[in-house]
Design an enzyme around this catalytic site. Sequence first.
Site, PDB file in Angstrom:
ATOM      1  N   GLY A  95       0.838  -1.187   0.000  1.00 32.87           N
ATOM      2  CA  GLY A  95       0.000   0.000   0.000  1.00 32.87           C
ATOM      3  C   GLY A  95       0.877   1.243   0.000  1.00 32.87           C
ATOM      4  O   GLY A  95       1.942   1.257   0.613  1.00 32.87           O
ATOM      5  N   TYR A  96       0.405   2.282  -0.679  1.00 29.27           N
ATOM      6  CA  TYR A  96       1.202   3.500  -0.856  1.00 29.27           C
ATOM      7  C   TYR A  96       0.614   4.666  -0.077  1.00 29.27           C
ATOM      8  O   TYR A  96      -0.532   5.059  -0.284  1.00 29.27           O
ATOM      9  CB  TYR A  96       1.317   3.834  -2.348  1.00 29.27           C
ATOM     10  N   LEU A  97       1.437   5.205   0.836  1.00 30.53           N
ATOM     11  CA  LEU A  97       1.070   6.371   1.631  1.00 30.53           C
ATOM     12  C   LEU A  97       1.436   7.660   0.910  1.00 30.53           C
ATOM     13  O   LEU A  97       0.871   8.712   1.178  1.00 30.53           O
ATOM     14  CB  LEU A  97       1.772   6.311   2.989  1.00 30.53           C
TER      15      LEU A  97
END
Length: 155
Positions: A29-31
Amino acid sequence: MAKEIERKFLVRNDSWRAGVSRIARIHQGYLSLDPARTVRVRTRDNDRAWFGAKGMTEDIERPEFEYPIPVADARQMFAMCLASVEKLRHDIVYVDGHSWELDVFQGLNAPLILAEIELATRGEEFERPAWLGAEVSHDPAYFNSALAVRPYSLW
């Protein structure tokens, strides 16, 4: 400084499957999806997790920092992510001793398969397996962070 030197390729056929030593389910997942500072959280087989940051790619090299974190923290961070990818990672040790990671993407990125090799230097030589296809190292559309936002099946 920690750095990653990586080359990425498409795959010609399934003959690579004979050399697989390990398979793992990866969820990333990309913040942050800013190309100058990609920030991600990753789980492997739902029992290990990492927090990582990567800087801007120059040629095939970029700064990379990755640290183990509790899986429970990773699960909470996924709720904060802007986008994510899921893939099955197949590890292969090739005849010349280099390790390859073949990512078989899931969901909207199927049926994409990418082969990656990490190198010690930009000019390091390596033997190209017969299953190796066209190089896509310089095409940002094949970055995992890009695939999270614009999946392969929608191209």
